[in-house]
Write a protein that holds these residues in place. Structure first.
Motif, short mmCIF file in Angstrom:
data_model
loop_
_atom_site.label_atom_id
_atom_site.label_comp_id
_atom_site.label_asym_id
_atom_site.label_seq_id
_atom_site.Cartn_x
_atom_site.Cartn_y
_atom_site.Cartn_z
N ALA A 174 0.83 -1.21 0.00
CA ALA A 174 0.00 0.00 0.00
C ALA A 174 0.86 1.26 0.00
CB ALA A 174 -0.93 0.00 1.21
N GLY A 175 2.12 1.12 0.43
CA GLY A 175 2.97 2.30 0.54
C GLY A 175 2.60 3.18 1.72
N VAL A 176 2.28 2.53 2.82
CA VAL A 176 1.87 3.27 4.03
C VAL A 176 2.80 2.87 5.17
CG1 VAL A 176 0.00 3.70 5.68
CG2 VAL A 176 -0.52 3.33 3.25
N ALA A 177 3.30 3.87 5.90
CA ALA A 177 4.22 3.62 7.01
C ALA A 177 3.77 4.38 8.25
CB ALA A 177 5.64 4.05 6.63
N ALA A 178 4.22 3.91 9.42
CA ALA A 178 3.90 4.59 10.67
C ALA A 178 5.04 4.41 11.66
CB ALA A 178 2.61 4.04 11.28
N MET B 127 -3.34 3.67 9.54
CA MET B 127 -2.74 3.08 8.33
C MET B 127 -3.81 2.44 7.46
SD MET B 127 0.72 1.26 9.84
CE MET B 127 1.36 0.75 8.22
N VAL B 128 -4.73 1.72 8.09
CA VAL B 128 -5.80 1.05 7.34
C VAL B 128 -6.66 2.08 6.61
CG1 VAL B 128 -7.93 -0.30 7.62
CG2 VAL B 128 -5.81 -1.03 8.77
N SER B 129 -6.89 3.22 7.26
CA SER B 129 -7.71 4.25 6.61
C SER B 129 -7.01 4.83 5.39
CB SER B 129 -8.05 5.36 7.61
OG SER B 129 -6.90 6.15 7.88
N LEU B 130 -5.68 4.60 5.28
CA LEU B 130 -4.93 5.06 4.10
C LEU B 130 -4.68 3.92 3.11
CD1 LEU B 130 -2.28 7.38 5.83
CD2 LEU B 130 -4.29 8.09 4.52
N GLY B 131 -5.31 2.78 3.34
CA GLY B 131 -5.21 1.69 2.37
C GLY B 131 -4.37 0.50 2.79
N ALA B 132 -3.78 0.55 3.97
CA ALA B 132 -2.98 -0.59 4.43
C ALA B 132 -3.87 -1.75 4.82
CB ALA B 132 -2.11 -0.18 5.61
N GLU B 133 -3.31 -2.95 4.75
CA GLU B 133 -4.01 -4.14 5.23
C GLU B 133 -3.18 -4.74 6.36
OE1 GLU B 133 -4.93 -6.95 2.18
OE2 GLU B 133 -6.01 -5.47 0.97
N PRO B 134 -3.82 -4.98 7.53
CA PRO B 134 -3.06 -5.49 8.68
C PRO B 134 -2.23 -6.72 8.35
CG PRO B 134 -5.24 -4.83 9.37
CD PRO B 134 -5.22 -4.70 7.86
N GLY B 135 -2.75 -7.63 7.54
CA GLY B 135 -2.02 -8.85 7.22
C GLY B 135 -0.75 -8.61 6.41
N ARG B 136 -0.63 -7.43 5.83
CA ARG B 136 0.58 -7.09 5.05
C ARG B 136 1.55 -6.24 5.84
NH1 ARG B 136 -2.59 -5.33 -0.11
NH2 ARG B 136 -2.47 -3.33 0.97
N ILE B 137 1.12 -5.74 6.99
CA ILE B 137 1.97 -4.80 7.73
C ILE B 137 3.13 -5.54 8.39
CG2 ILE B 137 2.06 -3.23 9.72
CD1 ILE B 137 -0.82 -2.39 9.05
N VAL B 138 4.32 -4.98 8.19
CA VAL B 138 5.53 -5.48 8.83
C VAL B 138 5.80 -4.58 10.04
CG1 VAL B 138 7.98 -5.96 8.51
CG2 VAL B 138 6.39 -6.20 6.57
N ALA B 139 6.01 -5.18 11.20
CA ALA B 139 6.20 -4.41 12.43
C ALA B 139 7.55 -4.72 13.06
CB ALA B 139 5.09 -4.73 13.43
N ARG B 140 8.21 -3.68 13.54
CA ARG B 140 9.49 -3.83 14.24
C ARG B 140 9.46 -2.99 15.51
NH1 ARG B 140 9.92 -7.22 11.10
NH2 ARG B 140 11.34 -7.52 9.34
N THR B 141 9.86 -3.58 16.64
CA THR B 141 10.08 -2.75 17.82
C THR B 141 11.57 -2.68 18.09
OG1 THR B 141 9.83 -4.54 19.45
CG2 THR B 141 7.82 -3.37 18.80
N GLY B 142 12.02 -1.53 18.56
CA GLY B 142 13.44 -1.27 18.71
C GLY B 142 13.93 -1.43 20.14
N PRO B 143 15.18 -1.04 20.37
CA PRO B 143 15.77 -1.13 21.69
C PRO B 143 14.89 -0.44 22.74
CG PRO B 143 17.44 -0.56 20.08
CD PRO B 143 16.12 -0.51 19.37
N ALA B 144 14.63 -1.14 23.84
CA ALA B 144 13.75 -0.62 24.90
C ALA B 144 14.06 -1.36 26.19
CB ALA B 144 12.29 -0.84 24.52
N VAL B 145 13.64 -0.79 27.31
CA VAL B 145 13.86 -1.50 28.57
C VAL B 145 13.05 -2.79 28.53
CG1 VAL B 145 12.00 -0.25 29.80
CG2 VAL B 145 13.88 -1.29 31.09
N CYS B 146 13.68 -3.90 28.95
CA CYS B 146 13.01 -5.19 28.80
C CYS B 146 12.14 -5.52 30.02
CB CYS B 146 14.03 -6.29 28.54
SG CYS B 146 14.86 -6.93 30.01
N GLY B 147 11.32 -6.54 29.85
CA GLY B 147 10.40 -6.94 30.91
C GLY B 147 11.09 -7.47 32.15
#
Ligand SMILES: [Zn+2]
Length: 255
Positions: free
Chosen positions: A110-114, A135-155
């Motif tokens: 879709a060419g949509v990022a967040a 993102m979905v309102s701009l044409g993204a589909e959840p099943g196509r979204i690639v997600a990354r979380t970065g360095p953060a304090v861990c659990g």
């Protein structure tokens, strides 16, 4: 990855002095503004980005989302939001953190990022599901979204009072955690994973870096007065999959 790019900085390679050494990218932490600007330029260029085509946020631990199609104007007050979403390829979105969880999302088709900023309050408020919805309102589909979380304090490090853990767990059960020394804790990234799964986003990966444990990263809980890391997400301007001349990477485009 079809043109989706994700990047997270560490603390090295910039010009800031102690206690912001070296690559502090946060403009509201007491560092010399000229050093922050220089660092933002260094970081952008190292990623092949134009520093003037990076969208920053004024993060406030809320759940508001801004849809953007260009950088903020010089006279524009940067809005108080914790997520930015764009359908503009080539525009980079940035999130600042020092222990909170930076969340980068992209639907390359879709060419949509967040980019979203999820600390404990943002997790409970639902800033990441709000970003997915935008993102979905701009044409993204959840099943196509690639997600990354970065360095953060861990659990295993993010100790909180017992009542606080229970109030977070009441909203996001997956975030309930325990420190390595056996006391109540919150795992924000795990909570984000659960929220993404609920929204239909299952292509997810988590940085193994814990900011509190890593001397190569800024940690507010460890150092209090310190710099900010950044996460960047962007989509290349023309993904190969969409280019009728591909493959060939533009070498035979006749121009
Ligand atoms: Zn840790």
């Amino acid at each position: 990855m079809g043109g989706a790019h994700f990047a997270f900085t560490d603390r090295w390679g910039g010009v800031s002095a102690v206690p912001y050494e070296e690559l502090n990218l946060g403009g509201a932490v007491g560092d010399d503004p000229a050093a922050v600007l220089a660092n933002r330029a260094l970081a952008a260029r190292s990623l092949g980005l134009d520093p003037d085509r990076v969208v920053w946020m004024n993060q406030v631990h809320g759940r508001d989302v801004a849809v953007v199609d260009g950088p903020w104007g010089a006279d524009t007050a940067i809005p108080a939001v914790d997520a930015v979403v764009t359908a503009r390829r080539g525009l980079a979105l940035a999130v600042l953190t020092a222990d909170c969880t930076p969340v980068l999302l992209a639907d390359p088709v879709a060419g949509v990022a967040a980019a979203a900023h999820a600390g404990r309050p943002g997790l409970v408020a639902g800033v990441v599901p709000a970003a997915v919805q935008a993102m979905v309102s701009l044409g993204a589909e959840p099943g196509r979204i690639v997600a990354r979380t970065g360095p953060a304090v861990c659990g295993h490090c993010y100790e909180v009072p017992a009542e606080m853990r229970e109030s977070v767990a009441a909203a996001v059960p997956a975030a309930r955690a325990e420190t390595s020394w056996g006391t109540p804790a919150v795992d924000v990234a795990e909570g984000v994973r659960a929220q993404l799964a609920e929204a239909g986003v299952v292509n997810w990966s988590r940085s193994p870096v814990c900011t509190l444990e890593s001397r190569d990263h800024f940690s507010y809980r460890r150092d209090r007065v310190t710099g900010r890391l950044a996460g960047y997400v962007w989509l290349t301007e023309h993904s190969r999959g969409e280019d009728p001349r591909a493959p060939g990477e533009g070498k035979n485009d006749g121009s």
